[in-house]
Enzyme design. Structure first.
Site, PDB file in Angstrom:
ATOM      1  N   HIS A 242       0.848  -1.191   0.000  1.00 38.73           N
ATOM      2  CA  HIS A 242       0.000   0.000   0.000  1.00 38.73           C
ATOM      3  C   HIS A 242       0.887   1.244   0.000  1.00 38.73           C
ATOM      4  O   HIS A 242       1.882   1.304   0.736  1.00 38.73           O
ATOM      5  CB  HIS A 242      -0.867  -0.075   1.264  1.00 38.73           C
ATOM      6  CG  HIS A 242      -1.791   1.080   1.456  1.00 38.73           C
ATOM      7  ND1 HIS A 242      -1.366   2.329   1.841  1.00 38.73           N
ATOM      8  CD2 HIS A 242      -3.143   1.159   1.331  1.00 38.73           C
ATOM      9  CE1 HIS A 242      -2.411   3.134   1.946  1.00 38.73           C
ATOM     10  NE2 HIS A 242      -3.500   2.455   1.642  1.00 38.73           N
ATOM     11  N   ARG A 299      -2.528   1.039  -4.486  1.00 40.71           N
ATOM     12  CA  ARG A 299      -2.420  -0.421  -4.453  1.00 40.71           C
ATOM     13  C   ARG A 299      -2.643  -0.930  -5.879  1.00 40.71           C
ATOM     14  O   ARG A 299      -3.265  -0.250  -6.689  1.00 40.71           O
ATOM     15  CB  ARG A 299      -3.514  -1.059  -3.583  1.00 40.71           C
ATOM     16  CG  ARG A 299      -3.618  -0.569  -2.182  1.00 40.71           C
ATOM     17  CD  ARG A 299      -4.643  -1.437  -1.439  1.00 40.71           C
ATOM     18  NE  ARG A 299      -5.682  -0.658  -0.793  1.00 40.71           N
ATOM     19  CZ  ARG A 299      -6.826  -1.164  -0.348  1.00 40.71           C
ATOM     20  NH1 ARG A 299      -7.094  -2.455  -0.527  1.00 40.71           N
ATOM     21  NH2 ARG A 299      -7.716  -0.408   0.253  1.00 40.71           N
ATOM     22  N   LYS A 302      -6.091  -0.619  -8.056  1.00 37.47           N
ATOM     23  CA  LYS A 302      -6.979   0.389  -7.472  1.00 37.47           C
ATOM     24  C   LYS A 302      -6.916   1.645  -8.341  1.00 37.47           C
ATOM     25  O   LYS A 302      -6.243   1.671  -9.363  1.00 37.47           O
ATOM     26  CB  LYS A 302      -6.561   0.695  -6.030  1.00 37.47           C
ATOM     27  CG  LYS A 302      -6.833  -0.465  -5.074  1.00 37.47           C
ATOM     28  CD  LYS A 302      -8.232  -0.413  -4.458  1.00 37.47           C
ATOM     29  CE  LYS A 302      -8.288   0.611  -3.331  1.00 37.47           C
ATOM     30  NZ  LYS A 302      -9.628   0.703  -2.735  1.00 37.47           N
ATOM     31  N   ASP A 305      -5.178   8.450  -7.166  1.00 37.83           N
ATOM     32  CA  ASP A 305      -5.647   9.367  -6.122  1.00 37.83           C
ATOM     33  C   ASP A 305      -4.517  10.375  -5.865  1.00 37.83           C
ATOM     34  O   ASP A 305      -3.362   9.978  -5.684  1.00 37.83           O
ATOM     35  CB  ASP A 305      -5.956   8.549  -4.850  1.00 37.83           C
ATOM     36  CG  ASP A 305      -6.335   9.406  -3.637  1.00 37.83           C
ATOM     37  OD1 ASP A 305      -6.006  10.616  -3.605  1.00 37.83           O
ATOM     38  OD2 ASP A 305      -6.945   8.854  -2.701  1.00 37.83           O
ATOM     39  N   CYS A 307      -3.396  12.001  -3.422  1.00 41.03           N
ATOM     40  CA  CYS A 307      -2.531  11.940  -2.233  1.00 41.03           C
ATOM     41  C   CYS A 307      -1.329  11.035  -2.455  1.00 41.03           C
ATOM     42  O   CYS A 307      -0.280  11.229  -1.836  1.00 41.03           O
ATOM     43  CB  CYS A 307      -3.312  11.528  -0.988  1.00 41.03           C
ATOM     44  SG  CYS A 307      -3.776   9.799  -0.917  1.00 41.03           S
ATOM     45  N   TYR A 308      -1.445  10.051  -3.362  1.00 40.79           N
ATOM     46  CA  TYR A 308      -0.302   9.169  -3.625  1.00 40.79           C
ATOM     47  C   TYR A 308       0.777   9.856  -4.448  1.00 40.79           C
ATOM     48  O   TYR A 308       1.852   9.290  -4.656  1.00 40.79           O
ATOM     49  CB  TYR A 308      -0.766   7.855  -4.264  1.00 40.79           C
ATOM     50  CG  TYR A 308      -1.654   7.078  -3.328  1.00 40.79           C
ATOM     51  CD1 TYR A 308      -1.150   6.605  -2.115  1.00 40.79           C
ATOM     52  CD2 TYR A 308      -2.995   6.864  -3.601  1.00 40.79           C
ATOM     53  CE1 TYR A 308      -1.955   5.942  -1.217  1.00 40.79           C
ATOM     54  CE2 TYR A 308      -3.812   6.196  -2.703  1.00 40.79           C
ATOM     55  CZ  TYR A 308      -3.293   5.734  -1.517  1.00 40.79           C
ATOM     56  OH  TYR A 308      -4.099   5.081  -0.625  1.00 40.79           O
ATOM     57  N   ASP A 376      -8.539  14.222  -4.253  1.00 41.60           N
ATOM     58  CA  ASP A 376      -8.265  12.857  -4.693  1.00 41.60           C
ATOM     59  C   ASP A 376      -8.357  12.795  -6.225  1.00 41.60           C
ATOM     60  O   ASP A 376      -7.370  12.566  -6.921  1.00 41.60           O
ATOM     61  CB  ASP A 376      -9.290  11.956  -3.968  1.00 41.60           C
ATOM     62  CG  ASP A 376      -9.438  10.553  -4.537  1.00 41.60           C
ATOM     63  OD1 ASP A 376      -8.854  10.254  -5.585  1.00 41.60           O
ATOM     64  OD2 ASP A 376     -10.167   9.745  -3.921  1.00 41.60           O
ATOM     65  N   ASP A 383     -10.097  18.703   0.260  1.00 38.97           N
ATOM     66  CA  ASP A 383     -10.017  18.658   1.723  1.00 38.97           C
ATOM     67  C   ASP A 383      -8.595  18.988   2.146  1.00 38.97           C
ATOM     68  O   ASP A 383      -7.690  19.062   1.305  1.00 38.97           O
ATOM     69  CB  ASP A 383     -10.483  17.297   2.265  1.00 38.97           C
ATOM     70  CG  ASP A 383      -9.655  16.146   1.731  1.00 38.97           C
ATOM     71  OD1 ASP A 383      -8.424  16.165   1.911  1.00 38.97           O
ATOM     72  OD2 ASP A 383     -10.234  15.214   1.119  1.00 38.97           O
ATOM     73  N   HIS A 386      -5.824  16.174   1.249  1.00 36.54           N
ATOM     74  CA  HIS A 386      -5.412  16.090  -0.152  1.00 36.54           C
ATOM     75  C   HIS A 386      -4.736  17.379  -0.623  1.00 36.54           C
ATOM     76  O   HIS A 386      -3.891  17.342  -1.520  1.00 36.54           O
ATOM     77  CB  HIS A 386      -6.609  15.744  -1.040  1.00 36.54           C
ATOM     78  CG  HIS A 386      -6.998  14.301  -0.964  1.00 36.54           C
ATOM     79  ND1 HIS A 386      -7.930  13.832  -0.070  1.00 36.54           N
ATOM     80  CD2 HIS A 386      -6.540  13.220  -1.646  1.00 36.54           C
ATOM     81  CE1 HIS A 386      -8.034  12.509  -0.219  1.00 36.54           C
ATOM     82  NE2 HIS A 386      -7.208  12.119  -1.165  1.00 36.54           N
TER      83      HIS A 386
END
Lengths: 492, 366
Positions: A242, A299, A302, A305, A307-308, A376, A383, A386
C-alpha cells in the site's frame, strides 16, 4: 499521446468497471490542443491564490461540521494547513503563529507525547503532526513551543509503546502499524531522542512488512517460541502492499540507516534487509498510464488518487538514499549506451525513475478543485489532507532533493562533539538527515515558473529550512551555510 | 443493552443521572484558530468525556457516554481506549475469581454492538482494533470469519477488514506451537482457500484477495494437509496461469506468479513456454493452435489484448537473469519496446533497467 484505456481483455469485473468510469471522468480533464494556436487548453496553471484562500478560510473561519470525523486529528488539520502554506511559499505573521503555538501546546499529554486534541490520549500520529507544526510556526524560548516540549516524558511514552518484535503501538491499547513507526522515528530524530534501546529490532520489523509485490503493508504478525523469543519466521505481513504504508516503511528504513551503520547496532541486526529492486518495480507500477493522467494509485488494481503523488511519488527521492536513481548514484565512468531509441546518450539520468511531468499534469489538471483546495480526483471535494499531499507531491515532482555527500562532509566537519554516550549514533543521524539538498538547476516545472513550489525534505515533508531550524536547536549545533551551488557530488 | 439510538436522546448536560459531573470545555482560555464547527450533541458528549477521562471513573454509564462519542465520531481513539479500559475494569469486577469470563454478558453485548458499528464505520482503524481486543478476550475466532465475509460484501477491498482477517488467522491459527486452547485449531484455516477462490471468482482483479491467497498459502508457515510443498506449488501455478489466461493484463495475477516463483526459488525461465504467447501479437496460425489443449500452459483467451505489457516485462526479467550478452540483448530489446511503445509512461524505468543490465554486463566482463 495515445490514450489507450487500461486493457480489459474482454473480461469485465467490478475492478475494470470502476476503472473505466474513472478513465471517462479523467478524459474530460485531459487538455486538448487549441484548434487555432495548437497550445494545450486549458493551460497547466496552479491556482495558488485560490488554494491560499481555501487554506485561509480553514484556518481563520474554521472547518465545516463534516470535519468532526477528524476531531481526534486536530494536529493533522493544523499540520496540513501550515505546511501547505510553506509549500506555497507563504509565511504567517507572528500573531497568528503565536495563536497556533498556543493551540498546539494544549495537545501535549501530561505523561508525554501529544494527543489529537485537548484531553485526548497521547498518540504517535498527532505527536508527529504537533512537533512538525511547531517546527514551522514555533521558536525557542518561553511561549515559543520548542522548549515546552517535554522530551523526557516523550521518550518514556515512546518506550512504553515498544513491542518485543521491534514494532510500536500507535497509542496504549492500540494497533501496531508502520505509520506510527515513521512518526516516532521522525520525532525522535528531530528532537535528539534516538537511543539503541529505542531502535533495537525495529529494522527487522520494517523489513518483515514488505510483501511479495515489493511494497509494504501496515504491519506484520510475530511468532514466538515457547520460551518467548521472537522467531525469524513466519512473520507474515498483514494487508497488501500500500502506498501510504510503503512511504512510511521506506522512510523508516532510511531513518534507521544511521543506527544500523553505527557502533550501537546489535550484531544480529547486520542481516536485516529489504528487496529494493522489487520495491522500485512496485513503485513505478503504481503510476497510472496516460489516460489516467499519470497520477499514482496506492495499491495494485486500485484507482489513482492525488494523495499518492506524495506517498508514492515522494518515495523515489528516498530510494536515492539507498543508492537507487539520481545522478549522484550513477557510475562516474559511465559511457553513452545505445538503447535503440535513437537518442543514444543518457544525458537525463537525473530526471528520476518515474514520469515527473505526467504526475505534475495529473495534479494540475485533475487535482485542483475549481473552488480552491486540492483533491483525490474529480468530481470529489477538496479537503485539507489532499491539499497538502497533492502540493507536496507536485513539489517533489518539480524539484530534485537528494542526499548530498558534499553537504554531509561539511556537516561532519562542523559537528561539535557532545558528552553523549551515543555520540556516533547522534552524529550520523544529524549529518545524514540534514545532508538532503536541493539540486540547483535540477527543477522541471510543468506550466512554467509561476507554478514553482518550495522544495520539501523527502523524509519530513517540511521545508529544509524548517527541518534545519528545529534540529540545530535540539542538537545544539551550528551548521555551515549552504554552498552557492549544490551540484550532486559524483561518486569520486 | 447498550444499543440505543441517540437521535432523540437528551443531552448529557440535561440528564439528572449526569448532574454530578462537571463538563470540561475543550479550549478554556483561548479562542483557537482552525476550529471545527461541532454539533451541540457532539460538544455535549465530548465535554462529558473529557471530564470522565480526567476523573478516571470507570462505571457502566461510561459505556453509554463513550458509545455516544463513538457513534458521532468513530475515529475518536481516546473514547475507544477509555471504553476498553472501562470494560476491562467492569469485567474483572464482575468475576469472583478476577479472571474474565469469555461468556460474560457484558462482553457478549459488546461484540454484538461491534457487529453493528464495524459495518457502519468500515473505514476507521478503531472499530477493527477494538474488535481484536475483544476477540482476544472471548477467544471465539470462528464466528469472526463469517462476520468478515459478510462485511466484505459492503467493501471488497477494505484494507482493515482484510488485515483483520489475516491477524485473526495468524493469532488463533498459529502453526508454530499450539497454545493448547480449545477454541484455537487448525480448522480455522479449513475454508480459507475456498474463500479466496470465491472472492477471486467474483473479481479476478481484486488484489486484496490475491494478497490473502499468498498469506494463506505461503506466508504463515506450513499447515496440516499442505505439507507436500511440491504439490502445493503445482496447484498454485496452475491456478495463477488459468487466471492470467482469463484476463492477461492483470498485474495482481502476474505479481502473484512472480511472488510464488521467488518464494520457492523457481527460475522465471521455467514458465517461459506459458508466458511467450502473451508477449506477442498472435498470428492466425497461432490462433489455430488454440485447438490443442495444453493444461499446463493455458493460452490467452479470445478477447485478450496482446501483447500484454506484464508478459513482456516478465520475459525481459527472465532474459536478464539468464544473463550473458545474448540474454541482456534480448532483455534490452523488450525494455526498449516497453519504453517506446507498450508502456511509455514508465519510459524512465525501462531505461534504468537497460542501463543497469549493461553495467552489470560490463562488470561481469571486466
Amino acid at each position: 499521446m495515445t490514450l489507450r484505456p487500461v486493457p480489459i481483455d474482454g473480461f469485465s469485473t467490478p475492478t475494470s468497471r470502476t476503472q473505466a468510469e474513472t478513465e471517462a471522468v479523467l478524459l474530460e480533464h485531459i487538455p486538448t490542443p487549441d484548434p487555432s494556436t495548437g497550445e494545450p487548453t486549458p493551460k497547466a496553471a496552479l491556482d495558488k491564490k485560490l488554494h491560499m484562500q481555501f487554506l485561509v478560510r480553514n484556518l481563520v473561519q474554521g472547518f465545516p461540521t463534516r470535519y468532526t470525523s477528524q476531531d481526534a486529528s486536530q494536529p493533522w488539520l493544523m499540520f496540513w494547513t501550515v505546511q501547505a502554506f510553506s509549500v506555497l511559499q507563504v509565511g504567517l505573521d507572528p500573531g497568528n503563529k503565536q495563536r497556533i503555538i498556543d493551540k498546539i501546546m494544549t495537545w501535549q499529554h501530561p505523561d508525554g507525547g501529544f494527543g489529537g486534541g485537548p484531553g485526548q490520549a497521547a498518540h504517535l500520529l498527532p505527536t508527529y503532526a504537533s512537533v512538525c507544526s511547531l517546527a514551522i510556526v514555533g521558536r525557542p524560548g518561553p511561549g515559543g513551543g520548542w522548549d515546552q516540549i517535554d522530551r523526557e516524558k516523550m521518550y518514556r511514552f515512546f518506550m512504553s509503546l515498544k513491542q518485543k518484535d521491534g514494532s510500536f503501538l500507535v497509542a496504549h491499547h492500540s494497533e501496531v502499524d508502520v505509520r506510527g513507526i515513521y512518526c516516532l522515528l521522525i520525532v525522535a530524530t528531530l528532537l535528539d531522542l534516538l537511543t539503541p534501546e529505542l531502535l533495537e529490532g525495529t529494522a527487522s520489523f520494517i523489513a518483515s512488512c514488505q510483501t511479495y509485490e515489493g511494497g509494504f503493508s501496515s504491519a506484520s504478525h510475530p511468532s514466538y517460541s515457547l520460551s518467548g523469543s521472537l522467531l525469524e519466521s513466519p512473520r507474515p505481513p498483514l494487508g497488501e502492499a500500500h502506498g501510504g504504508y510503503t512511504f512510511c516503511a521506506l522512510a523508516s528504513w532510511v531513518l534507521l540507516q544511521p543506527y544500523l551503520a553505527s557502533s550501537s547496532r546489535k550484531p544480529e541486526e547486520a542481516t536485516a534487509s529489504i528487496d529494493v529492486k522489487n520495491l522500485l518495480r512496485w513503485l513505478v507500477h503504481m503510476q497510472g498510464v496516460e489516460i489516467e493522467l499519470g497520477g499514482f494509485k496506492g495499491r495494485t488494481n486500485k484507482l489513482v488518487d492525488g494523495c499518492y503523488s506524495w506517498w508514492c511519488g515522494g518515495a523515489f527521492a528516498l530510494l536515492e538514499a539507498l543508492g537507487v536513481g539520481g545522478i549522484q548514484n550513477a557510475d562516474s565512468d559511465e559511457v553513452p549506451i545505445d538503447s535503440g531509441t535513437g537518442e543514444g546518450v543518457w544525458d537525463d539520468v537525473d530526471d528520476g525513475l518515474y514520469n515527473r511531468n505526467a504526475l505534475q499534469e495529473y495534479i494540475l489538471y485533475a487535482g485542483q478543485h475549481p473552488a480552491g483546495g486540492l483533491r483525490d480526483k474529480p468530481p470529489k471535494n477538496a479537503d485539507a489532507y489532499h491539499t497538502l499531499y497533492c502540493l507536496s507531491g507536485l513539489s517533489s515532482a518539480q524539484h530534485h532533493v537528494f542526499p548530498s555527500k558534499l553537504r554531509r562532509s561539511q556537516l561532519e566537519a562542523a559537528w561539535e562533539a557532545s558528552e553523549s554516550l551515543e555520540e556516533d549514533l547522534k552524529k550520523r543521524s544529524f549529518t545524514e538527515f540534514l545532508s538532503w539538498t536541493e539540486e540547483e538547476g535540477g527543477s522541471h516545472i510543468v506550466g512554467g515558473n509561476e507554478n514553482r513550489l518550495n522544495a520539501t525534505h523527502p523524509l519530513t515533508n517540511m521545508t529544509i529550512t524548517h527541518t534545519e531550524g528545529l534540529m540545530t536547536h535540539f542538537y545544539k549545533q551550528t551548521i555551515p551555510a549552504k554552498p552557492i551551488k549544490a551540484k550532486p557530488a559524483s561518486t569520486s | 443493552m447498550a444499543t440505543i439510538s441517540f437521535d432523540d436522546e437528551e443531552l448529557f448536560s440535561e440528564r439528572p443521572d449526569w448532574a454530578d459531573v462537571v463538563p470540561l470545555e475543550q479550549y478554556e482560555n483561548i479562542s483557537p484558530l482552525a476550529p471545527i464547527f461541532y454539533t451541540e450533541e457532539y460538544k455535549d458528549a465530548t465535554n462529558y468525556f473529557r471530564a470522565i477521562a480526567k476523573s478516571g471513573e470507570k462505571s457502566r454509564r461510561v459505556l453509554e457516554l463513550t458509545e455516544s462519542v463513538i457513534r458521532q465520531n468513530p475515529a475518536h481513539y481516546s473514547a475507544w481506549q477509555y471504553r476498553y479500559e472501562t470494560l476491562l475494569a467492569l469485567l474483572t469486577a464482575s468475576s469472583p475469581s478476577g479472571v474474565i469470563s469469555p461468556s460474560d454478558p457484558l462482553l457478549v453485548a459488546e461484540i454484538e454492538l461491534m457487529d453493528i458499528l464495524a459495518v457502519r464505520f468500515l473505514k476507521t482503524y478503531q472499530v477493527w482494533h477494538h474488535r481484536r481486543l475483544l476477540v482476544a478476550l472471548t477467544r471465539k475466532p470462528q464466528r469472526e470469519l463469517q462476520f468478515i465475509t459478510r462485511s466484505l460484501d459492503a467493501d471488497v477491498k477494505n484494507y482493515h477488514t482484510w488485515s483483520y482477517r489475516q491477524w485473526l488467522l495468524a493469532y488463533f491459527g498459529g502453526s508454530v506451537d499450539s497454545t493448547g486452547d480449545e477454541d484455537v485449531s487448525e480448522d480455522l484455516w479449513e475454508g480459507e482457500l475456498d474463500f479466496v477462490d470465491t472472492m477471486l471468482a467474483q473479481d479476478v482483479r481484486n488484489n486484496s484477495a490475491w494478497h490473502h491467497r499468498f498469506f494463506v498459502v505461503w506466508g504463515c508457515g506450513v499447515r496440516e494437509g499442505e505439507r507436500d510443498r511440491e504439490r502445493v506449488f503445482k496447484r498454485e501455478l496452475t491456478f495463477v496461469k488459468q487466471n492470467i489466461s482469463l484476463a492477461p493484463s492483470n498485474p495482481s495475477a502476474w505479481n502473484y506468479l512472480r511472488g510464488i516463483l521467488k518464494h520457492t526459488s523457481t527460475p522465471f525461465a521455467s514458465v517461459l513456454p506459458f508466458v511467450r504467447p502473451y508477449a506477442v501479437v498472435p498470428s492466425s496460425s497461432e490462433s489455430a493452435q488454440r485447438d490443442i489443449v495444453d493444461l499446463e500452459n493455458p493460452p490467452p483467451g479470445e478477447g485478450a489484448e496482446l501483447p500484454c505489457a506484464e508478459a513482456l516485462e516478465f520475459l525481459a526479467d527472465a532474459y536478464e537473469i539468464q544473463g550473458g550478452a545474448d540474454g541482456v540483448k534480448s532483455a534490452v530489446e523488450i525494455w526498449t519496446s516497453l519504453a517506446n511503445k507498450y508502456d511509455p509512461i514508465r519510459k524512465k524505468y525501462w531505461e534504468h533497467r537497460i542501463r543497469d543490465a549493461h553495467q552489470a554486463l560490463k562488470k561481469a566482463n571486466a
